[in-house]
Design a protein around this motif. Structure first.
Motif, PDB file in Angstrom:
ATOM      1  N   ARG A   1       0.845  -1.211   0.000  1.00  0.00           N
ATOM      2  CA  ARG A   1       0.000   0.000   0.000  1.00  0.00           C
ATOM      3  C   ARG A   1       0.875   1.254   0.000  1.00  0.00           C
ATOM      4  NH1 ARG A   1      -3.084  -2.988   3.584  1.00  0.00           N
ATOM      5  NH2 ARG A   1      -2.255  -1.865   5.368  1.00  0.00           N
ATOM      6  N   LEU A   2       1.941   1.232   0.803  1.00  0.00           N
ATOM      7  CA  LEU A   2       2.850   2.385   0.847  1.00  0.00           C
ATOM      8  C   LEU A   2       3.528   2.602  -0.502  1.00  0.00           C
ATOM      9  CD1 LEU A   2       4.630   1.928   4.298  1.00  0.00           C
ATOM     10  CD2 LEU A   2       3.174   3.834   3.620  1.00  0.00           C
ATOM     11  N   LEU A   3       3.995   1.520  -1.105  1.00  0.00           N
ATOM     12  CA  LEU A   3       4.694   1.634  -2.385  1.00  0.00           C
ATOM     13  C   LEU A   3       3.754   2.028  -3.523  1.00  0.00           C
ATOM     14  CD1 LEU A   3       7.111  -1.416  -2.136  1.00  0.00           C
ATOM     15  CD2 LEU A   3       7.692   1.012  -1.917  1.00  0.00           C
ATOM     16  N   SER A   4       2.477   1.751  -3.362  1.00  0.00           N
ATOM     17  CA  SER A   4       1.491   2.085  -4.392  1.00  0.00           C
ATOM     18  C   SER A   4       0.929   3.489  -4.218  1.00  0.00           C
ATOM     19  CB  SER A   4       0.338   1.081  -4.368  1.00  0.00           C
ATOM     20  OG  SER A   4       0.824  -0.209  -4.662  1.00  0.00           O
ATOM     21  N   SER A   5       1.185   4.105  -3.067  1.00  0.00           N
ATOM     22  CA  SER A   5       0.662   5.446  -2.833  1.00  0.00           C
ATOM     23  C   SER A   5       1.462   6.444  -3.653  1.00  0.00           C
ATOM     24  CB  SER A   5       0.696   5.789  -1.342  1.00  0.00           C
ATOM     25  OG  SER A   5       2.018   5.937  -0.905  1.00  0.00           O
TER      26      SER A   5
END
Length: 180
Positions: free
Chosen positions: A168-172
């Motif tokens: 989720r962090l890397l996709s934000s």
């Protein structure tokens, strides 16, 4: 004479056994609150980076297995949290790759720690080494919690939750270090 003595001794053992806190008895909502405190403290503390590149920052999950005092039933009563911390470290290069980052290649750490809520927040982590590790577990963790500290390995659901959180962090749009 022997039978009453044995009965008395077994009664003392039963009382002692019943009085030893069972770390699994912490209510789940309480454990989740404490785990959230641990994760927040670790992720926002630039000094918590055991053995990793200073250009990387931790993204963590925690599983709480005890508190001090062991009678605490509210967060504001807790002085120390005994937990398994499981962290993976992200670098700017990982962020640049975004969701294409190979999570299995991320450096990480999994270890039991004692988090003193302070202020300031402090950490006690076991020392590396064949003789040092068990001695430090015995020094850091209260006797009723030592077995949990010795067998501390991230449970697969904890690993999955951490991987999902990292993705989720890397996709934000702009993932950034947790600590400021």
């Amino acid at each position: 004479m022997l039978v009453p003595l044995l009965l008395a001794a077994s009664g003392v053992f039963a009382l002692r056994w019943l009085s030893v806190p069972d770390p699994r008895k912490l209510p789940e909502p309480f454990r989740e609150q404490l785990a959230s405190l641990v994760v927040d403290a670790i992720e926002h503390d630039p000094t918590f980076n055991p053995g990793h590149n200073q250009d990387a920052w931790p993204v963590c999950a925690a599983s709480v297995f005890g508190v001090a005092p062991d009678s605490a039933d509210a967060v504001d009563e807790v002085r120390t949290i005994y937990t398994l911390a499981y962290c993976r470290y992200l670098s700017k290069a990982d962020v640049a790759k975004g969701p294409d980052t190979d999570l299995s290649s991320l450096p990480g750490v999994s270890m039991p720690i004692a988090v003193g809520l302070g202020p300031p927040v402090t950490y006690q982590e076991p020392e590396d080494g064949e003789g040092a590790y068990p001695d430090s577990i015995r020094r850091i963790f209260p006797k009723p919690l030592q077995a949990a500290a010795f067998r501390a390995e991230p449970d697969p659901s904890m690993q999955t939750a951490l991987d999902e959180r990292i993705m989720r962090l890397l996709s934000s749009p702009v993932p950034s270090p947790s600590h400021s």
